[in-house]
Enzyme design. Structure first.
Site, PDB file in Angstrom:
ATOM      1  N   GLU A 174       0.793  -1.220   0.000  1.00 47.80           N
ATOM      2  CA  GLU A 174       0.000   0.000   0.000  1.00 47.80           C
ATOM      3  C   GLU A 174       0.828   1.274   0.000  1.00 47.80           C
ATOM      4  O   GLU A 174       0.437   2.278  -0.587  1.00 47.80           O
ATOM      5  CB  GLU A 174      -0.948   0.014   1.214  1.00 47.80           C
ATOM      6  CG  GLU A 174      -2.015  -1.061   1.204  1.00 47.80           C
ATOM      7  CD  GLU A 174      -3.063  -0.860   0.126  1.00 47.80           C
ATOM      8  OE1 GLU A 174      -3.170   0.263  -0.401  1.00 47.80           O
ATOM      9  OE2 GLU A 174      -3.774  -1.835  -0.193  1.00 47.80           O
ATOM     10  N   SER A 185     -47.035 -19.030  48.955  1.00 45.58           N
ATOM     11  CA  SER A 185     -46.336 -19.528  50.142  1.00 45.58           C
ATOM     12  C   SER A 185     -44.825 -19.377  50.087  1.00 45.58           C
ATOM     13  O   SER A 185     -44.149 -19.602  51.100  1.00 45.58           O
ATOM     14  CB  SER A 185     -46.692 -20.999  50.372  1.00 45.58           C
ATOM     15  OG  SER A 185     -48.059 -21.133  50.715  1.00 45.58           O
TER      16      SER A 185
END
Length: 687
Positions: free
Chosen positions: A94, A364
């Protein structure tokens, strides 16, 4: 003639001086412009480098449980966490003069300009890595002179304010490698299922060629084309002195093993849990939702993927194919860490989180708070009350309350607190509640962590007022950890892409309850799984006690519209609720045991690799062999004893008296008498 020559010479000199002055003016103006431009760029400061990055959520075991990436897989990694081969390959192909120029390669630019003028278009580019990075951060990819000019300005700003390594790191973390993967870490995971730091020369040189044309040079699209570009890159690396020709040849011949989905990608694990994490980070911590969504954060959570998998598995196995809904929460009692959470039967069909947002009557399963309050007020497991149909008067005699036992079963005799809890005797509970004073239960429940609105009414003993699943589950934690209350923890730490800790939460535990009494309550709650206690009723956990092969304790609860099971081991507290969103009546014959089965199967399999621990007995607690029916010490008269724990000094000291033998004999005779009467009726009917 000589005069003419002199005039021509003077004229040429005047032209020369004019051009010289013009050149000087141009140079001065150019220098001034350059200085002004550089000064302007300097004053602009460093350009922001924030880019959309994948936010990753991790489980308790550091595995990835979810991601936010807005369609762009991007994981930021430091330059030293990227393979040197990849850096060298990228620079070679690049921008080979990357470390020598100041943002522009004039030679390449000149060649590209000439080529573009000849072609009459922007067919060729000469962008350096810095320019490409600037484009990735701030600009589009349209090929216009205006965009190139902006690109140059941003490139100058980058070069002026950041080091070359900073720019290379940013470039490699933002470049697109195709297939939704932005940045080298995402690419390494997607193509090879490994971290960028571990890329080989062959893998690095292959990936370095992809950004030029992600859909064209991807080896997953056309491996031959990608291979040809890899060879160009390897040759460029040889020419730049990064590798030898032999290394290049070996890399070319190396067979690459591609994966179709990278290791960082994951299915969302525990979507209801992750919703809670996001809500807490935005609403309580104050993080910007945009930062959470795409800021590259690393969010470390308390979720245990194995336990979450088991929770979801048993919900799927046990839940019927109907509109019945479910919620489950599992908490580590030592820290308050939430290990598993299910907020509904199917997140895709309903994302409403019933574990954290719904409020339902616990039935309960609220009783353990009542009996802890009773122990504080002098009750013991041997305390007895008569179980019989009872109407209670309250509000200074203006109101009455007539609770009933399950299937209207009563002993019509004295019952111990141990039995009452094991059978979930409602009469015993309300009698205890009224004896203590109805405000006592409200205050005690608050100390355990119940925050929902409560009222001191008789029915509160039977859990008639709604609470949350997470709320009730975390309120059971003190029973499992000797009196320490906890705050549920979902998040341990949040770290930004640069490693800065944005938020950290430590476990919040506090010794607020008596460890002796919470241990005794834990022991009492093991009784629901002990069928040897069966008497006028059966223990409430008899249908699932065979599913769990380790010490467990807990309490179930049910109303006409809700079914609960909250239970625990020393390592894990789990609450399960089932019911209909619109509070439709449950069919307790077919649906009443679902919560218990989910709880039992989850507990057994979630802890399959954990030690089978006993509940830790604290100092000041003693055990005796107590007859569970009458609260006396077991002896020859009452041989059926159970090891039962008491605060030292409150334990029974007397054995069963002879009257107990008579009572047992009377009970046997009555049973035989009933059999005889039935036999007589049967014989008469037959004749």
């Amino acid at each position: 003639m000589e005069v003419v020559i002199q005039r021509k010479a003077r004229k040429r000199w005047r032209l020369f001086r004019l051009w010289l002055r013009l050149l000087l003016i141009v140079l001065v103006l150019g220098a001034g412009s350059a200085v002004s431009l550089l000064s302007y760029i300097k004053m602009q400061g460093p350009p922001p480098l924030q880019v959309s990055q994948t936010t990753v959520l991790y489980g308790h075991d550091m595995s990835v449980i979810g991601e936010h990436h807005q369609g762009q897989q991007r994981y930021w990694v430091a330059l030293d966490e990227i393979s040197p081969y990849l850096k060298e390959a990228t620079i070679s192909i690049e921008d080979r003069k990357f470390y020598q120029h100041h943002g522009f390669d004039l030679t390449r630019i000149g060649g590209a300009v000439v080529a573009n003028l000849r072609a009459g278009s922007m067919a060729q580019g000469a962008s350096t890595i810095t320019q490409q990075y600037a484009r990735n951060l701030y600009l589009g990819h349209d090929k216009t002179w205006n965009r190139k000019a902006q690109e140059a300005l941003y490139a100058l700003r980058l070069e002026m304010h950041y080091t070359k390594d900073d720019i290379l790191e940013g470039y490699l973390n933002t470049i697109y490698y195709g297939h939704g993967a932005y940045g080298i870490e995402a690419a390494a995971q997607h193509f090879f299922g490994k971290k960028a730091a571990n890329l080989t020369l062959a893998e690095a040189s292959m990936l370095a060629g992809v950004p030029k044309g992600p859909s064209y040079y991807s080896p997953l699209v056309d491996e031959d084309r990608a291979k040809a570009r890899q060879e160009i890159i390897l040759q460029s690396m040889v020419e730049n002195g990064y590798i030898t020709a032999q290394e290049a040849e070996e890399a070319i011949n190396e067979a690459l093993d591609y994966v179709t989905d990278g290791g960082m990608r994951s299915e969302t694990i525990g979507p209801y849990f992750q919703d809670v994490v996001e809500e807490q980070l935005v609403e309580e911590v104050g993080l910007d939702p945009a930062l959470l969504e795409s800021g590259g954060l690393h969010i470390y959570t308390t979720l245990d993927p194995h336990m979450q998998e088991e929770a979801e598995r048993w919900v799927e196995v046990e839940m019927p194919d109907s509109d019945l809904q479910v919620a489950l929460v599992a908490i580590d009692p030592s820290t308050g860490d939430v290990r598993a959470l299910v907020g509904g039967k199917n997140y895709g069909e309903s994302s409403f989180n019933r574990a954290t947002k719904a409020r339902r009557s616990p039935g309960s399963s609220f009783k353990p708070f009542l009996y802890y309050a009773a122990l504080e007020q002098g009750f013991t497991p041997a305390s007895t009350l008569i179980s019989e149909p009872t109407t209670f008067s309250y509000d200074q005699g203006r109101s009455t309350y007539s609770p009933r036992n399950f299937q209207d079963r009563y002993k019509d005799d004295f019952v111990t607190l141990l039995q009452a809890l094991a059978f979930s005797d409602n009469i015993f509970a309300v009698k205890t509640h009224m004896f203590l004073g109805t405000d006592e239960l409200v205050e005690t429940a608050r100390r355990f962590g119940i925050e929902s609105p409560l009222r001191d009414i008789p029915s509160l003993a039977l859990g008639t007022l709604p609470v949350g699943v997470l709320e009730l589950t975390k309120s059971y934690v003190p029973f499992a950890n000797n009196g320490f209350t906890v705050e549920p923890r979902f998040i341990t730490k949040v770290v930004d892409r640069d490693g800065n800790v944005l938020y950290e939460q430590m476990p919040e535990t506090e010794q607020t309850l008596d460890p002796r009494l919470t241990f005794i309550m834990a022991d009492l709650m093991t009784a629901m799984f002990d069928p040897s206690l069966n008497d006028y009723m059966s223990v409430t956990g008899s249908s699932v006690n065979h599913l769990v092969n380790r010490p467990v304790a807990g309490k179930s609860g049910s109303t006409s519209t809700d079914s609960w099971m909250v239970g625990f081991t020393p390592q894990l507290v789990t609450g399960v609720w089932i019911g209909y969103d619109q509070s439709e009546t449950l069919n307790h014959g077919t649906e009443g045991q679902v919560a218990k089965r989910i709880w039992a199967n989850f507990t057994e399999h979630a802890l399959e690799n954990e030690l089978m621990l006993q509940f830790r007995q604290p100092p000041g607690v003693v055990s005796v062999n107590m007859n569970p029916s009458n609260g006396f010490l077991a002896n020859d008269v009452c041989p059926n004893g159970r090891k039962t724990f008491f605060v030292e000094g409150t334990e029974p000291t007397e054995g069963c008296p002879e009257e107990a033998r008579d009572n047992e004999t009377d009970a046997i005779d009555e049973e035989n008498h009933e059999k005889e009467r039935f036999l007589d009726r049967f014989i008469r009917w037959f004749h």
